[in-house]
Design a protein around this motif. Structure first.
Motif: not given
Length: 83
Positions: A14-15, A17-19, A21-22, A25
């Motif tokens: 999860g961490i 994946s979020e990294m 995505k950022r 972006k």
């Protein structure tokens, strides 16, 4: 050990994946900024090219329209007395 895998793996993914995505972006924003900068430079080059083409047209018109008279005027100016 099984509890570490059952709890740790989803948290880590999860961490991560979020990294990701950022990061994607951020890359998208940087690409948009680069595109805007490139478009601005292209517009500047196009405007400069247009100005140069206009100047060349004027020079061509001077040479073709007044080619014979131009030589005569240059000679007349050479013969004119300096004040």
């Amino acid at each position: 050990m099984l509890a570490l895998v059952v709890v740790g793996l989803p948290v880590t993914l999860g961490i991560g994946s979020e990294m990701m995505k950022r990061w994607l972006k951020h890359k998208e924003v940087m690409a948009q900024a680069l595109n805007a900068q490139t478009a601005e430079k292209a517009a500047q080059y196009a405007a400069q090219t247009e100005r140069l083409e206009q100047r060349v047209r004027v020079l061509e018109r001077i040479i073709t329209d007044r080619g014979g008279d131009l030589a005569h005027e240059i000679e007349r100016l050479r013969d004119a007395p300096l004040n």
